[in-house]
Design a protein around this motif. Structure first.
Motif, PDB file in Angstrom:
ATOM      1  N   LEU A 190      -3.604   4.143  -7.513  1.00 11.65           N
ATOM      2  CA  LEU A 190      -4.744   4.105  -6.601  1.00 11.65           C
ATOM      3  C   LEU A 190      -5.425   2.744  -6.582  1.00 11.65           C
ATOM      4  N   VAL A 191      -5.434   2.051  -7.724  1.00  7.50           N
ATOM      5  CA  VAL A 191      -6.053   0.725  -7.758  1.00  7.50           C
ATOM      6  C   VAL A 191      -5.269  -0.249  -6.884  1.00  7.50           C
ATOM      7  N   GLY A 192      -3.958  -0.266  -7.040  1.00 11.28           N
ATOM      8  CA  GLY A 192      -3.132  -1.141  -6.212  1.00 11.28           C
ATOM      9  C   GLY A 192      -3.237  -0.800  -4.737  1.00 11.28           C
ATOM     10  N   PHE A 193      -3.288   0.512  -4.436  1.00  9.68           N
ATOM     11  CA  PHE A 193      -3.443   0.937  -3.043  1.00  9.68           C
ATOM     12  C   PHE A 193      -4.761   0.452  -2.466  1.00  9.68           C
TER      13      PHE A 193
ATOM     14  N   ALA B 288       0.833  -1.211   0.000  1.00 14.09           N
ATOM     15  CA  ALA B 288       0.000   0.000   0.000  1.00 14.09           C
ATOM     16  C   ALA B 288       0.867   1.261   0.000  1.00 14.09           C
ATOM     17  N   PHE B 289       1.979   1.237   0.760  1.00 15.16           N
ATOM     18  CA  PHE B 289       2.861   2.407   0.809  1.00 15.16           C
ATOM     19  C   PHE B 289       3.460   2.707  -0.564  1.00 15.16           C
ATOM     20  N   PHE B 290       4.000   1.677  -1.231  1.00 16.57           N
ATOM     21  CA  PHE B 290       4.619   1.910  -2.536  1.00 16.57           C
ATOM     22  C   PHE B 290       3.580   2.280  -3.592  1.00 16.57           C
ATOM     23  N   ASN B 291       2.392   1.710  -3.500  1.00 17.18           N
ATOM     24  CA  ASN B 291       1.346   2.091  -4.449  1.00 17.18           C
ATOM     25  C   ASN B 291       0.891   3.530  -4.231  1.00 17.18           C
ATOM     26  N   LEU B 292       0.945   3.972  -2.981  1.00 17.00           N
ATOM     27  CA  LEU B 292       0.533   5.344  -2.687  1.00 17.00           C
ATOM     28  C   LEU B 292       1.548   6.355  -3.222  1.00 17.00           C
TER      29      LEU B 292
ATOM     30  N   VAL C  15      -6.595  -2.143  -3.443  1.00 19.29           N
ATOM     31  CA  VAL C  15      -6.594  -3.602  -3.289  1.00 19.29           C
ATOM     32  C   VAL C  15      -5.812  -4.005  -2.038  1.00 19.29           C
ATOM     33  N   ALA C  16      -4.671  -3.359  -1.809  1.00 21.46           N
ATOM     34  CA  ALA C  16      -3.853  -3.689  -0.641  1.00 21.46           C
ATOM     35  C   ALA C  16      -4.610  -3.387   0.659  1.00 21.46           C
ATOM     36  N   VAL C  17      -5.260  -2.228   0.704  1.00 24.20           N
ATOM     37  CA  VAL C  17      -6.030  -1.873   1.904  1.00 24.20           C
ATOM     38  C   VAL C  17      -7.186  -2.846   2.105  1.00 24.20           C
ATOM     39  N   LEU C  18      -7.864  -3.226   1.033  1.00 25.56           N
ATOM     40  CA  LEU C  18      -8.983  -4.159   1.141  1.00 25.56           C
ATOM     41  C   LEU C  18      -8.532  -5.504   1.692  1.00 25.56           C
TER      42      LEU C  18
END
Length: 203
Positions: free
Chosen positions: A171-174, A162-166, A176-179
């Motif tokens: 935003l999609v990867g972020f 989530a950190f690297f996607n942010l 999915v990681a949070v979910l």
């Protein structure tokens, strides 16, 4: 005058069943009444219906809680983890292939504007991403079984994701990681990984 002799019912003393009478028909030959509860057990020990002592391989499953399907949250986690692993393999292999081509051919390096130490950096970055894809694949397999270690491995790995996607504005990867993190640490997902889901079977 003497009274008449009492009536003797036929059939060896059993009186035939008549409507409204309280008599039952005679039992068949060789009939034996069932033993009382606890028969054959040590004094003072009785087992209820459908229950057998531990270790009995022929014990009935009656009375035990029914097996439940694996929670849908766990199935969703596994699907998202395998999808993440697929993207990691794809990106890692693309970067590794580009860096390898640049290392082997100066013309490819010039076309990709990848000269000097950049080729080694891209190659190393691609191999790291492929390794992360392998870790995600292992995690997707293990995520289908309970265990607090598995739950916290999911949390740590996808917190990093989530950190690297942010910071890369993915935003999609972020999302999915949070979910995945939310599914693992709340509700039925957490109950499953902490071993509080009870008997379950693969769904």
């Amino acid at each position: 005058m003497q009274p008449p002799p009492p009536h003797q019912p036929p059939g060896g003393g059993y009186e035939p069943l008549h409507p409204g009478s309280g008599h039952a028909p005679p039992p068949p030959p060789g009939y034996a009444p069932p033993p009382p509860p606890g028969y054959g057990l040590p004094p003072g020990v009785q087992y209820g219906p459908g229950y057998a002592p531990p270790g009995n391989p022929y014990a009935s499953s009656y009375g035990h809680p029914p097996m439940k399907k694996r929670p849908g949250a766990v199935t969703a986690i596994r699907v998202f983890v395998f999808i993440s692993a697929g993207f990691a393999y794809l990106i890692g292999l693309i970067l590794t292939g580009m860096a390898t081509g640049a290392l082997l051919s100066p013309d490819v390096a010039a076309d990709l504007d990848m000269e000097g130490s950049a080729r080694g950096l891209v190659l190393g970055f691609g191999l790291v991403i492929v390794t992360i894809g392998g870790l995600m694949t292992w995690l997707g397999v293990r995520a289908g079984r309970p265990g607090k270690g598995i739950m916290w491995t999911i949390v740590v790995l996808y917190s990093i994701s989530a950190f690297f996607n942010l910071i890369t504005l993915s935003l999609v990867g972020f999302g999915v990681a949070v979910l995945i993190i939310v599914l693992a640490v709340s509700g039925n997902g957490r109950a499953f990984y902490e071993g509080r889901w009870g008997p379950w079977y693969h769904s």
